[in-house]
Design a protein around this motif. Structure first.
Motif, PDB file in Angstrom:
ATOM      1  N   LEU A 140       0.839  -1.204   0.000  1.00  0.00           N
ATOM      2  CA  LEU A 140       0.000   0.000   0.000  1.00  0.00           C
ATOM      3  C   LEU A 140       0.875   1.255   0.000  1.00  0.00           C
ATOM      4  CD1 LEU A 140      -2.848  -0.923   2.504  1.00  0.00           C
ATOM      5  CD2 LEU A 140      -3.107  -0.426   0.069  1.00  0.00           C
ATOM      6  N   THR A 141       1.946   1.204   0.792  1.00  0.00           N
ATOM      7  CA  THR A 141       2.891   2.322   0.812  1.00  0.00           C
ATOM      8  C   THR A 141       3.504   2.531  -0.565  1.00  0.00           C
ATOM      9  OG1 THR A 141       3.438   1.909   3.138  1.00  0.00           O
ATOM     10  CG2 THR A 141       5.020   3.186   1.857  1.00  0.00           C
ATOM     11  N   ALA A 142       3.994   1.451  -1.153  1.00  0.00           N
ATOM     12  CA  ALA A 142       4.649   1.539  -2.459  1.00  0.00           C
ATOM     13  C   ALA A 142       3.684   2.052  -3.528  1.00  0.00           C
ATOM     14  CB  ALA A 142       5.194   0.166  -2.849  1.00  0.00           C
ATOM     15  N   ARG A 143       2.449   1.567  -3.512  1.00  0.00           N
ATOM     16  CA  ARG A 143       1.475   1.975  -4.522  1.00  0.00           C
ATOM     17  C   ARG A 143       1.129   3.458  -4.418  1.00  0.00           C
ATOM     18  NH1 ARG A 143      -4.146  -0.995  -4.293  1.00  0.00           N
ATOM     19  NH2 ARG A 143      -4.527   0.559  -2.668  1.00  0.00           N
ATOM     20  N   ASN A 144       0.869   3.910  -3.188  1.00  0.00           N
ATOM     21  CA  ASN A 144       0.506   5.302  -2.998  1.00  0.00           C
ATOM     22  C   ASN A 144       1.653   6.233  -3.365  1.00  0.00           C
ATOM     23  OD1 ASN A 144      -2.259   6.024  -1.344  1.00  0.00           O
ATOM     24  ND2 ASN A 144      -1.612   3.909  -1.036  1.00  0.00           N
ATOM     25  N   LEU A 145       2.848   5.923  -2.893  1.00  0.00           N
ATOM     26  CA  LEU A 145       3.993   6.800  -3.139  1.00  0.00           C
ATOM     27  C   LEU A 145       4.372   6.808  -4.611  1.00  0.00           C
ATOM     28  CD1 LEU A 145       3.995   6.850  -0.072  1.00  0.00           C
ATOM     29  CD2 LEU A 145       6.478   6.573  -0.116  1.00  0.00           C
ATOM     30  N   SER A 146       4.252   5.671  -5.280  1.00  0.00           N
ATOM     31  CA  SER A 146       4.593   5.617  -6.708  1.00  0.00           C
ATOM     32  C   SER A 146       3.621   6.453  -7.540  1.00  0.00           C
ATOM     33  CB  SER A 146       4.593   4.168  -7.201  1.00  0.00           C
ATOM     34  OG  SER A 146       3.304   3.599  -7.109  1.00  0.00           O
ATOM     35  N   GLU A 147       2.423   6.695  -6.985  1.00  0.00           N
ATOM     36  CA  GLU A 147       1.439   7.538  -7.668  1.00  0.00           C
ATOM     37  C   GLU A 147       1.488   8.974  -7.165  1.00  0.00           C
ATOM     38  OE1 GLU A 147      -2.243   5.564  -6.921  1.00  0.00           O
ATOM     39  OE2 GLU A 147      -1.798   3.854  -8.232  1.00  0.00           O
ATOM     40  N   GLY A 148       2.479   9.265  -6.319  1.00  0.00           N
ATOM     41  CA  GLY A 148       2.636  10.615  -5.794  1.00  0.00           C
ATOM     42  C   GLY A 148       1.635  10.981  -4.725  1.00  0.00           C
ATOM     43  N   LYS A 149       0.990   9.983  -4.128  1.00  0.00           N
ATOM     44  CA  LYS A 149      -0.021  10.220  -3.108  1.00  0.00           C
ATOM     45  C   LYS A 149       0.577  10.132  -1.703  1.00  0.00           C
ATOM     46  CE  LYS A 149      -3.708   8.171  -5.929  1.00  0.00           C
ATOM     47  NZ  LYS A 149      -4.713   7.061  -6.006  1.00  0.00           N
ATOM     48  N   VAL A 150      -0.009  10.861  -0.783  1.00  0.00           N
ATOM     49  CA  VAL A 150       0.402  10.816   0.615  1.00  0.00           C
ATOM     50  C   VAL A 150      -0.101   9.522   1.249  1.00  0.00           C
ATOM     51  CG1 VAL A 150       0.003  11.856   2.888  1.00  0.00           C
ATOM     52  CG2 VAL A 150       0.503  13.309   0.921  1.00  0.00           C
ATOM     53  N   PHE A 151       0.718   8.930   2.096  1.00  0.00           N
ATOM     54  CA  PHE A 151       0.308   7.736   2.841  1.00  0.00           C
ATOM     55  C   PHE A 151       0.421   8.055   4.330  1.00  0.00           C
ATOM     56  CE2 PHE A 151       0.790   3.482   4.722  1.00  0.00           C
ATOM     57  CZ  PHE A 151      -0.304   2.844   4.140  1.00  0.00           C
TER      58      PHE A 151
END
Length: 246
Positions: A140-151
């Motif tokens: 979940l961390t990797a997916r959000n950060l790779s999309e430029g989203k805050v986690f």
């Protein structure tokens, strides 16, 4: 290794379980079935009870008559999470908060009561590099950060998540040694969810600045079912019995 699918074996059907065990004649059994969603258990009580308690009761009672060890995969959430001065060891008294955690604890008791050959393997926050059916904290961390989203993650909890390949190795050691009793399995060091997420970010060359830290109290307000704050497990018994390289 025999790993029947749901369609091949219904663990809630005791005659079916008995016939399957008689046909396969296993040396040992790992009960990896379970209802894992803390928040969905209150609305899926029958399913959670079937998978976490009734199923293992059927398997363990039949296996006990044949002296076949059963290893039940459990969870750190059987503890209430109030212990903040040291991680939970196998002698600490479970006190589950949520319905699903209470059912997992019942599954533990059923397994231990069925036979002295059996074991409980409590694992904590298992994560993997790929498993599309259920995202974990690392992916979940990797997916959000790779999309430029805050986690958003908590900074005031203690955890020691275990990588799935290490968990498999740990289960293999329990099987190879025909070990019984309770074992805690997790990483040998401890961190917070926020720091764990930042480590994932750095290892994947993603921006750790996108990890926002919140408190456990704030996080809890967003979840319908209670969770333990301090989820850490003491793995020293496992290391003592199976070696530091385990």
């Amino acid at each position: 290794i025999f790993a029947p699918t749901h369609q091949q074996l219904d663990v809630t059907n005791k005659p079916e379980v008995e016939a399957y065990i008689k046909h396969i004649q296993p040396d040992q059994i790992v009960y990896s079935i379970g209802f894992t969603s803390i928040d969905q258990a209150p609305t899926h009580v029958s399913e959670a009870l079937d998978l976490n308690v009734l199923g293992v009761s059927n398997v363990a009672s039949i296996a006990a008559a044949k002296k076949i060890p059963v290893h039940y995969l459990s969870t750190e959430v059987v503890f209430n999470g109030y212990k903040d001065n040291a991680p939970y060891n196998e002698n600490d008294r479970p006190d589950p908060l949520s319905l699903n955690a209470k059912l997992k604890r019942l599954g533990e008791l059923v397994t231990l009561d069925a036979s002295s050959y059996n074991s409980i393997i409590r694992l904590i926050i298992c994560y993997s590099s790929y498993y599309e059916r259920k995202p974990d904290i690392a992916r979940l961390t990797a997916r959000n950060l790779s999309e430029g989203k805050v986690f958003v993650s908590t900074g005031d909890q203690e955890i020691n998540p275990i990588y799935v390949k290490h968990l498999i190795r740990a289960i293999s050691l329990v099987i190879d040694n025909r070990a019984s009793g309770i074992y805690h399995v997790g990483a040998k060091d401890y961190t917070t969810p926020a720091e764990f997420c930042k480590k994932i970010a750095r290892s994947l060359r993603l921006d750790p600045a996108l990890i926002e830290t919140t408190t456990f109290n704030q996080f809890s307000k967003t979840r319908p079912e209670p969770r333990p704050q301090h989820e850490w497990l003491d793995v020293s018994k496992f290391l003592k019995d199976f070696g530091q390289d385990g």
